[in-house]
Scaffold this active site. Structure first.
Site, PDB file in Angstrom:
ATOM      1  N   ASP A   1       2.232  26.194 -38.158  1.00  0.00           N
ATOM      2  CA  ASP A   1       0.852  26.129 -37.060  1.00  0.00           C
ATOM      3  C   ASP A   1       0.234  26.994 -38.206  1.00  0.00           C
ATOM      4  O   ASP A   1       0.801  27.578 -38.960  1.00  0.00           O
ATOM      5  CB  ASP A   1       1.597  25.958 -35.886  1.00  0.00           C
TER       6      ASP A   1
ATOM      7  N   ASP B   1      -5.254  19.628 -29.975  1.00  0.00           N
ATOM      8  CA  ASP B   1      -3.971  19.168 -29.668  1.00  0.00           C
ATOM      9  C   ASP B   1      -4.327  18.074 -28.902  1.00  0.00           C
ATOM     10  O   ASP B   1      -5.352  17.932 -27.588  1.00  0.00           O
ATOM     11  CB  ASP B   1      -3.311  20.232 -28.831  1.00  0.00           C
TER      12      ASP B   1
HETATM   13  C1  GLA Z   1      -0.376  24.941 -31.241  1.00  0.00           C
HETATM   14  C2  GLA Z   1      -0.234  23.881 -32.180  1.00  0.00           C
HETATM   15  C3  GLA Z   1       0.386  22.836 -31.072  1.00  0.00           C
HETATM   16  C4  GLA Z   1       2.002  23.574 -29.935  1.00  0.00           C
HETATM   17  C5  GLA Z   1       1.459  24.242 -30.246  1.00  0.00           C
HETATM   18  C6  GLA Z   1       2.395  25.584 -29.483  1.00  0.00           C
HETATM   19  O1  GLA Z   1      -1.183  25.069 -30.166  1.00  0.00           O
HETATM   20  O2  GLA Z   1      -1.829  22.408 -31.793  1.00  0.00           O
HETATM   21  O3  GLA Z   1       1.029  21.044 -31.498  1.00  0.00           O
HETATM   22  O4  GLA Z   1       2.704  23.272 -31.688  1.00  0.00           O
HETATM   23  O5  GLA Z   1       0.180  25.836 -30.997  1.00  0.00           O
HETATM   24  O6  GLA Z   1       1.935  26.463 -29.005  1.00  0.00           O
END
Ligand code: GLA
Length: 442
Positions: A158, A219
């Site tokens: 990430d 997300d």
């Molecule tokens: C980000 C990512 C998600 C998830 C969260 C975890 O938002 O895009 O897919 O991994 O972090 O905190």
């Protein structure tokens, strides 16, 4: 004598190059914790649903015992909130000792013993998005080696709490560091999602060389709105994104939320169909212990999976957005086959959409169409045959279309060759005589 230079030339001119770790030649499949289980660390009050080794072992059991693994869902991926708040005395990441008392290596062995693979989550930056220790530039080698020593097979990296310059350095460095471990580790880069997902801020040529997949956009959340928003973004930008995908390098529109709370049965079919057209990773985030039979049937639909996993690995496109709020999506497949999805964005009642394959750019010829969700076969289609599909509101009709061929051995009708070999489709579905449904009856 002349052959070698030709082969060399072919290799040079063949499609875009991908991260050279030989992994993920078709989109990865499996299960990941985030969308459904988030950062629930309250194991005292919610032991079944908290991020702990029990959750991942349970999901591994389900994948291994409920027919998922055979369909290709072979990864169990730990997302955020698995680690301790502190690195160990040698500066290595370590799992939370209460929630992962056996450690990650033991969990990896548990999965490997069942023919499954383990994914883990890291974050290029000072902290993960959930506030756990991140991987700063100086920690990249250490973390890659730690993951490899545990037997991890996949890393989602990430990008919270890092800037553009750190990302520019860090994502390629992690790719090198993973390769240097000698362990094949699939590599998912969230980098483009932090840079707006589009050139010139995002260099997809580079991404394809260093990552197996990448999150381009926001997300996913547990709603049809979210699925539509993601779908629109990916297809609105298809001129840029579609050519970047191929074996070993995939755009990732995020997890499948089928089986949770936000989608109706029709909307669940729509997500499955659109993700198959997009050649998207099929990574479920749901509770495999309590899945409804409808959700399971959609996620384990052999034809939809076969379309997603087509070995040619060409991402599909949106062909049409009609004023009637019907949209048509198309993906070319191996063996001269293709997939079509008719999606209704309407909110009133099933819509009878009239068209022909010729109107959808198919060349003259004789075709058959297999309806992915009803299992019916439509034969006797020529490119100009007018047909009608009835599409439910926020639902889809999905077709696997293939040219009608003539075979020397009548017992082998040769249809669905790839699907038949690789995916367990019920025998009635594999070999049934095409039911002749006159187009007018649809
Ligand atoms: C980000 C990512 C998600 C998830 C969260 C975890 O938002 O895009 O897919 O991994 O972090 O905190």
């Amino acid at each position: 004598m002349k052959l070698l230079p030709v082969i060399f030339l072919l290799a040079l001119t063949s499609a875009t190059s991908a991260l050279d770790n030989g992994l993920m030649r078709t989109p990865p499949m499996g299960w990941m914790s985030w969308e459904r289980f988030r950062c629930n660390i309250d194991c005292e009050n919610d032991p079944k649903n908290c991020i702990s080794e029990n959750l991942f072992r349970d999901m591994a059991d389900r994948l291994a015992e409920d027919g998922w693994k055979e369909m290709g869902y072979d990864h169990v991926m730990i997302d955020d909130c698995w680690s301790s708040m502190l690195r160990d005395k040698d500066g290595r990441l370590q799992p939370d000792p209460q929630r992962f008392p056996g450690g990650i290596a033991k969990l990896a062995r548990y999965l490997h013993d069942r023919g499954l693979k383990l994914g883990i989550y890291g974050d290029l930056g000072t902290h993960t998005c959930g506030g756990y220790p991140g991987t700063t530039l100086d920690k990249i080698d250490t973390d890659a080696q730690t993951f490899a020593s545990w037997g991890v097979d996949f890393l989602k990296l990430d990008g919270c709490y890092s800037n553009e310059e750190e990302q520019q350095k860090g994502y390629p460095l992690m790719s090198k560091a993973l390769n240097a471990t000698g362990r094949p580790i699939g590599y998912s880069c969230s980098w483009p999602a932090y840079r707006g997902g589009l050139p010139p801020s995002v260099n997809y040529t580079l991404l394809g060389e260093i990552c197996n997949l990448w999150r381009n956009y926001d997300d996913i959340q547990d709603s049809w709105d979210s699925v539509q928003d993601i779908t629109d973004w990916f297809f609105d930008n298809q001129e840029i994104l579609q050519p970047e995908a191929g074996p070993g390098r995939w755009n990732d529109p995020d997890m499948l939320i089928i089986g949770n709370f936000g989608l109706s049965v029709d909307q669940s079919r729509s997500q499955m169909a659109l993700w198959a057209i997009m050649a998207a990773p099929l990574i479920m985030s749901n509770n495999l212990r309590t899945l409804s039979s409808e959700a399971r049937a959609i996620l384990q639909n052999g034809a939809a999976i076969a379309i997603n996993q087509d070995p040619m690995g060409v991402q599909g496109r949106r062909l049409l957005q009609e004023r009637s709020h019907i949209e048509v999506y198309w993906r070319p497949l191996s063996q001269s086959a293709s997939a079509l999805v008719f999606l209704s964005r309407r909110q009133d009642m099933p819509y009878r959409y009239h068209t022909s394959l010729a109107k959808l750019n198919y060349t003259a010829g004789s075709y058959e169409a297999y309806d992915v969700f009803t299992g019916e076969t439509l034969s006797g289609l020529s490119a100009t045959t007018e047909f009608t599909v009835s599409i439910n509101p926020s639902g889809v009709v999905m077709w696997y279309v293939y040219p009608k061929m003539h075979y020397e051995h009548p017992q082998d009708d040769g249809r669905y060759p790839y699907i038949r070999q690789k995916y367990r489709m019920s025998s009635s579905l594999r070999f049934h005589k095409p039911r002749v449904v006159p187009p007018s009856l649809l």
